[in-house]
Design a protein around this motif. Structure first.
Motif, PDB file in Angstrom:
ATOM      1  N   PHE A  38       1.344  -3.018  -4.764  1.00  0.00           N
ATOM      2  CA  PHE A  38       1.760  -1.632  -4.973  1.00  0.00           C
ATOM      3  C   PHE A  38       3.162  -1.544  -5.572  1.00  0.00           C
ATOM      4  CE2 PHE A  38      -1.496  -1.169  -1.684  1.00  0.00           C
ATOM      5  CZ  PHE A  38      -2.247  -0.134  -2.199  1.00  0.00           C
ATOM      6  N   LEU A  39       3.950  -2.575  -5.301  1.00  0.00           N
ATOM      7  CA  LEU A  39       5.342  -2.540  -5.764  1.00  0.00           C
ATOM      8  C   LEU A  39       5.544  -3.208  -7.129  1.00  0.00           C
ATOM      9  CD1 LEU A  39       7.086  -3.283  -2.362  1.00  0.00           C
ATOM     10  CD2 LEU A  39       7.057  -1.107  -3.545  1.00  0.00           C
ATOM     11  N   ILE A  42       7.847  -1.514  -9.665  1.00  0.00           N
ATOM     12  CA  ILE A  42       9.291  -1.669  -9.424  1.00  0.00           C
ATOM     13  C   ILE A  42       9.762  -3.016  -9.963  1.00  0.00           C
ATOM     14  CG2 ILE A  42      11.104  -1.792  -7.648  1.00  0.00           C
ATOM     15  CD1 ILE A  42       9.472   0.057  -5.954  1.00  0.00           C
ATOM     16  N   MET A 110      19.130   5.835  -9.941  1.00  0.00           N
ATOM     17  CA  MET A 110      19.753   5.773  -8.615  1.00  0.00           C
ATOM     18  C   MET A 110      18.714   6.161  -7.557  1.00  0.00           C
ATOM     19  SD  MET A 110      21.239   7.567  -5.973  1.00  0.00           S
ATOM     20  CE  MET A 110      21.616   9.210  -6.510  1.00  0.00           C
ATOM     21  N   ILE A 111      18.543   5.294  -6.568  1.00  0.00           N
ATOM     22  CA  ILE A 111      17.611   5.589  -5.476  1.00  0.00           C
ATOM     23  C   ILE A 111      18.414   5.653  -4.176  1.00  0.00           C
ATOM     24  CG2 ILE A 111      15.486   4.897  -4.284  1.00  0.00           C
ATOM     25  CD1 ILE A 111      14.798   3.224  -6.786  1.00  0.00           C
ATOM     26  N   ASP A 112      18.244   6.742  -3.473  1.00  0.00           N
ATOM     27  CA  ASP A 112      18.962   6.939  -2.215  1.00  0.00           C
ATOM     28  C   ASP A 112      18.035   6.546  -1.059  1.00  0.00           C
ATOM     29  OD1 ASP A 112      20.395   7.772  -0.067  1.00  0.00           O
ATOM     30  OD2 ASP A 112      20.865   9.760  -0.836  1.00  0.00           O
ATOM     31  N   LEU A 115      18.179   7.217   4.271  1.00  0.00           N
ATOM     32  CA  LEU A 115      17.318   7.642   5.388  1.00  0.00           C
ATOM     33  C   LEU A 115      16.458   6.470   5.861  1.00  0.00           C
ATOM     34  CD1 LEU A 115      16.385  10.089   7.109  1.00  0.00           C
ATOM     35  CD2 LEU A 115      14.560  10.410   5.449  1.00  0.00           C
ATOM     36  N   PHE A 116      15.889   5.750   4.867  1.00  0.00           N
ATOM     37  CA  PHE A 116      15.078   4.570   5.186  1.00  0.00           C
ATOM     38  C   PHE A 116      15.912   3.552   5.960  1.00  0.00           C
ATOM     39  CE2 PHE A 116      13.976   0.209   3.994  1.00  0.00           C
ATOM     40  CZ  PHE A 116      12.662   0.142   4.441  1.00  0.00           C
ATOM     41  N   LEU A 123      15.152   1.157  14.289  1.00  0.00           N
ATOM     42  CA  LEU A 123      14.005   0.348  14.734  1.00  0.00           C
ATOM     43  C   LEU A 123      14.433  -1.085  15.024  1.00  0.00           C
ATOM     44  CD1 LEU A 123      11.114   1.596  12.402  1.00  0.00           C
ATOM     45  CD2 LEU A 123      11.396   2.034  14.821  1.00  0.00           C
ATOM     46  N   LEU A 126      16.058  -1.109  18.299  1.00  0.00           N
ATOM     47  CA  LEU A 126      15.006  -1.038  19.330  1.00  0.00           C
ATOM     48  C   LEU A 126      14.386  -2.427  19.535  1.00  0.00           C
ATOM     49  CD1 LEU A 126      13.969   1.450  20.892  1.00  0.00           C
ATOM     50  CD2 LEU A 126      12.032   1.523  19.330  1.00  0.00           C
TER      51      LEU A 126
ATOM     52  N   THR B  12       7.667   0.055  18.227  1.00  0.00           N
ATOM     53  CA  THR B  12       8.396  -0.461  17.043  1.00  0.00           C
ATOM     54  C   THR B  12       7.419  -0.900  15.951  1.00  0.00           C
ATOM     55  OG1 THR B  12       8.645  -2.528  18.240  1.00  0.00           O
ATOM     56  CG2 THR B  12      10.600  -1.182  18.046  1.00  0.00           C
ATOM     57  N   PHE B  15       6.047   2.247  14.263  1.00  0.00           N
ATOM     58  CA  PHE B  15       7.025   2.931  13.401  1.00  0.00           C
ATOM     59  C   PHE B  15       7.368   2.107  12.165  1.00  0.00           C
ATOM     60  CE2 PHE B  15       8.087   5.526  17.254  1.00  0.00           C
ATOM     61  CZ  PHE B  15       7.738   6.741  16.699  1.00  0.00           C
ATOM     62  N   TRP B  16       7.478   0.782  12.335  1.00  0.00           N
ATOM     63  CA  TRP B  16       7.735  -0.082  11.169  1.00  0.00           C
ATOM     64  C   TRP B  16       6.597   0.060  10.168  1.00  0.00           C
ATOM     65  CZ3 TRP B  16      11.776  -1.867   9.046  1.00  0.00           C
ATOM     66  CH2 TRP B  16      12.854  -2.364   9.798  1.00  0.00           C
ATOM     67  N   LEU B  19       6.720   3.489   8.533  1.00  0.00           N
ATOM     68  CA  LEU B  19       7.869   3.587   7.626  1.00  0.00           C
ATOM     69  C   LEU B  19       7.612   2.853   6.306  1.00  0.00           C
ATOM     70  CD1 LEU B  19      10.929   4.525   7.533  1.00  0.00           C
ATOM     71  CD2 LEU B  19      11.496   2.214   8.244  1.00  0.00           C
ATOM     72  N   ILE B  20       7.144   1.612   6.424  1.00  0.00           N
ATOM     73  CA  ILE B  20       6.930   0.801   5.212  1.00  0.00           C
ATOM     74  C   ILE B  20       5.789   1.374   4.372  1.00  0.00           C
ATOM     75  CG2 ILE B  20       6.196  -1.491   4.399  1.00  0.00           C
ATOM     76  CD1 ILE B  20       7.917  -2.584   6.779  1.00  0.00           C
ATOM     77  N   TYR B  23       7.021   4.623   2.588  1.00  0.00           N
ATOM     78  CA  TYR B  23       7.951   4.407   1.479  1.00  0.00           C
ATOM     79  C   TYR B  23       7.267   3.726   0.300  1.00  0.00           C
ATOM     80  CZ  TYR B  23      12.324   6.298   3.153  1.00  0.00           C
ATOM     81  OH  TYR B  23      13.308   7.172   3.524  1.00  0.00           O
ATOM     82  N   VAL B  24       6.440   2.712   0.609  1.00  0.00           N
ATOM     83  CA  VAL B  24       5.764   2.001  -0.486  1.00  0.00           C
ATOM     84  C   VAL B  24       4.798   2.942  -1.200  1.00  0.00           C
ATOM     85  CG1 VAL B  24       4.117   0.150  -1.002  1.00  0.00           C
ATOM     86  CG2 VAL B  24       6.049  -0.300   0.497  1.00  0.00           C
ATOM     87  N   VAL B  27       6.696   5.473  -3.406  1.00  0.00           N
ATOM     88  CA  VAL B  27       7.184   4.867  -4.656  1.00  0.00           C
ATOM     89  C   VAL B  27       6.012   4.546  -5.581  1.00  0.00           C
ATOM     90  CG1 VAL B  27       8.397   2.871  -5.632  1.00  0.00           C
ATOM     91  CG2 VAL B  27       9.297   3.982  -3.593  1.00  0.00           C
ATOM     92  N   TYR B  28       4.942   4.026  -4.990  1.00  0.00           N
ATOM     93  CA  TYR B  28       3.766   3.651  -5.792  1.00  0.00           C
ATOM     94  C   TYR B  28       3.141   4.883  -6.471  1.00  0.00           C
ATOM     95  CZ  TYR B  28      -0.837   1.791  -6.932  1.00  0.00           C
ATOM     96  OH  TYR B  28      -1.973   1.422  -7.588  1.00  0.00           O
ATOM     97  N   VAL B 139      11.352  13.605   0.334  1.00  0.00           N
ATOM     98  CA  VAL B 139      12.213  12.878   1.284  1.00  0.00           C
ATOM     99  C   VAL B 139      13.163  11.900   0.587  1.00  0.00           C
ATOM    100  CG1 VAL B 139      12.197  11.218   3.199  1.00  0.00           C
ATOM    101  CG2 VAL B 139      10.526  13.057   3.170  1.00  0.00           C
ATOM    102  N   ILE B 140      12.647  11.154  -0.389  1.00  0.00           N
ATOM    103  CA  ILE B 140      13.439  10.070  -0.993  1.00  0.00           C
ATOM    104  C   ILE B 140      14.119  10.565  -2.280  1.00  0.00           C
ATOM    105  CG2 ILE B 140      13.372   7.652  -1.746  1.00  0.00           C
ATOM    106  CD1 ILE B 140      10.489   7.627  -0.450  1.00  0.00           C
ATOM    107  N   PRO B 141      15.436  10.754  -2.246  1.00  0.00           N
ATOM    108  CA  PRO B 141      16.097  11.232  -3.465  1.00  0.00           C
ATOM    109  C   PRO B 141      16.228  10.125  -4.518  1.00  0.00           C
ATOM    110  CG  PRO B 141      17.437  11.603  -1.501  1.00  0.00           C
ATOM    111  CD  PRO B 141      16.379  10.603  -1.138  1.00  0.00           C
ATOM    112  N   ILE B 142      15.819  10.432  -5.725  1.00  0.00           N
ATOM    113  CA  ILE B 142      16.055   9.514  -6.844  1.00  0.00           C
ATOM    114  C   ILE B 142      16.652  10.307  -8.003  1.00  0.00           C
ATOM    115  CG2 ILE B 142      14.227   7.864  -6.223  1.00  0.00           C
ATOM    116  CD1 ILE B 142      12.698   8.910  -8.698  1.00  0.00           C
TER     117      ILE B 142
END
Lengths: 151, 259
Positions: A38-39, A42, A110-112, A115-116, A123, A126, B12, B15-16, B19-20, B23-24, B27-28, B139-142
């Motif tokens: 998927f990446l 990038i 630019m990628i912000d 938050l991530f 985490l 934790l 954890t 949530f991991w 989260l991943i 985000y992936v 972006v995808y 959510v993700i500013p670019i």
């Protein structure tokens, strides 16, 4: 006979640990493999992106395997803690405070990711707390064992 | 203690994973978002301002909405002096929707010429700083930004006064003929009037005249202005003051000396 039994039990334990470590590593690599597909866009824009992620995956899997092989010893908790610290430091250094600037041809991208990064840090903390609790629990169990065997 | 540890472990991991994956996938999904910047158009507004229109077509075929989409244009001169700035903002581009927005940038030509007459007489390059920003999945500013230069065509490029001719008109007055020439490099047709005031070496106004100018864009203009001046007031040298008056701008005085 008892020695032979102990030896075979130890062998079984080592084999089970190896098997568990291998399965975990394969699953983790599998997840990485799927996500990396998927990446790919990038990676085309940022040539160093894939290399950076690969280094992370290699180190993380290595720590995971070592942690699994040392299961049942206090070293397991050291390696688990090291793994969490590695993730935290890696995020801090690779994400450069959460704002990434990528020059692409004549365009500056630019990628912000602050938050991530914040969520990932929480985490990780934790996870660190979990490692600490596991280590305390392990030492507690060992102390209990020693106490009861002395009685 | 094992139960809390297990609970933390499950939380954890969950949530991991969330989260991943989030985000992936965010972006995808950008690969399915198409931005189509169409050909920019230049026109004049009813207030005689120069207007750049950039139509942008956004086709969001991604998995998530796009939030806070904004396009900002800053135009400045070579020295970095700001000429104009404009922004276009769309709060949300919903997934599966096609949105077309026109990014408008206006330049007040009159203000521009008041700031510097260089824009009136000299072709130059203007610096354009373009920024496109958005929030992936809201959510993700670019942000993507680029700089490029834009040519500026002067409406009175290479403005020159030719050899001045003096013709005696009567005992007291002389007709002064001043040839003028220039090229209209601007993107608009130049229509208006040119008023010339002639001053002698002692800065005394000796005469003035006016001519109408109609110059289509990218054409050469060559005409002359005639002034009737008292022969007593003429000196060997002096200067002209020129005032341009068009629907888009009023400029002057521009001083050119003669001898």
């Amino acid at each position: 006979m008892t020695e032979e039994k102990k030896d075979s039990k130890r062998k079984q334990q080592i084999i089970s640990k190896l098997l568990k470590a291998t399965i975990k590593a394969v699953i983790f690599y599998g997840i990485y493999f799927v996500l990396s597909m998927f990446l790919t866009p990038i990676s085309e824009i940022v040539p160093s992106f894939q290399q950076t992620v690969e280094i992370f995956v290699i180190v993380y899997i290595s720590l995971m395997i070592i942690g699994e092989l040392t299961r049942g010893t206090v070293f397991q908790h050291f390696f688990n803690t090291a793994k969490v610290f590695f993730v935290m430091l890696y995020l801090i250094f690779s994400l450069k405070r959460g704002i990434i600037n990528i020059p692409f041809q004549n365009i500056s991208l630019m990628i912000d990711l602050r938050l991530f990064m914040a969520i990932a840090m929480l985490l990780s903390l934790l996870g660190l707390a979990k490692c600490m609790l596991q280590a305390i629990n392990y030492l507690n169990e060992k102390a209990e064992e020693a106490h009861f065997s002395s009685l | 203690m094992k139960i809390p540890i297990r609970m933390i472990s499950i939380a954890t991991t969950f949530f991991w994973f969330f989260l991943i994956v989030f985000y992936v996938s965010a972006v995808y999904s950008m690969k399915d978002v198409q931005f189509d910047f169409e050909e920019p158009q230049t026109m004049l507004t009813s207030r005689n301002q120069m207007l750049f229109c950039l139509p942008i077509k956004i086709d969001n075929k991604g998995y998530y909405n796009i939030g806070s989409f904004n396009v900002t244009t800053k135009i400045s001169d070579k020295e970095g002096f700001p000429i104009t700035q404009a922004s276009t903002f769309i709060p949300v581009i919903e997934r599966g929707r096609q949105t077309t927005v026109t990014h408008n940038v206006t330049i007040n030509i009159d203000d521009l010429f008041q700031n510097s007459q260089d824009y009136l007489f000299n072709d130059m390059e203007l610096e354009v700083h373009e920024t496109v920003g958005m929030k992936l999945a809201e959510v993700i500013p670019i942000q993507a930004s680029t700089n490029f230069s834009m040519p500026w065509g002067a409406p009175l490029y290479n403005f020159t006064l030719g050899e001045i001719e003096y013709v005696i008109c009567n005992l007291t007055h002389v007709t002064v003929t001043i040839p003028i020439s220039f090229e209209n490099h601007a993107f608009f047709n130049l229509t208006g009037s040119l008023r010339m005031c002639m001053y002698n070496s002692t800065s005394v106004l000796v005469g003035e005249g006016q001519t109408r100018i109609e110059v289509p864009q990218n054409t050469f203009y060559q005409e002359h202005v005639e002034l009737t001046v008292p022969s007593m007031g003429i000196t060997e040298d002096g200067y002209f003051e020129m005032y341009f008056s068009t629907p888009f701008f009023n400029s002057g005085p521009t001083v050119i000396s003669y001898d």
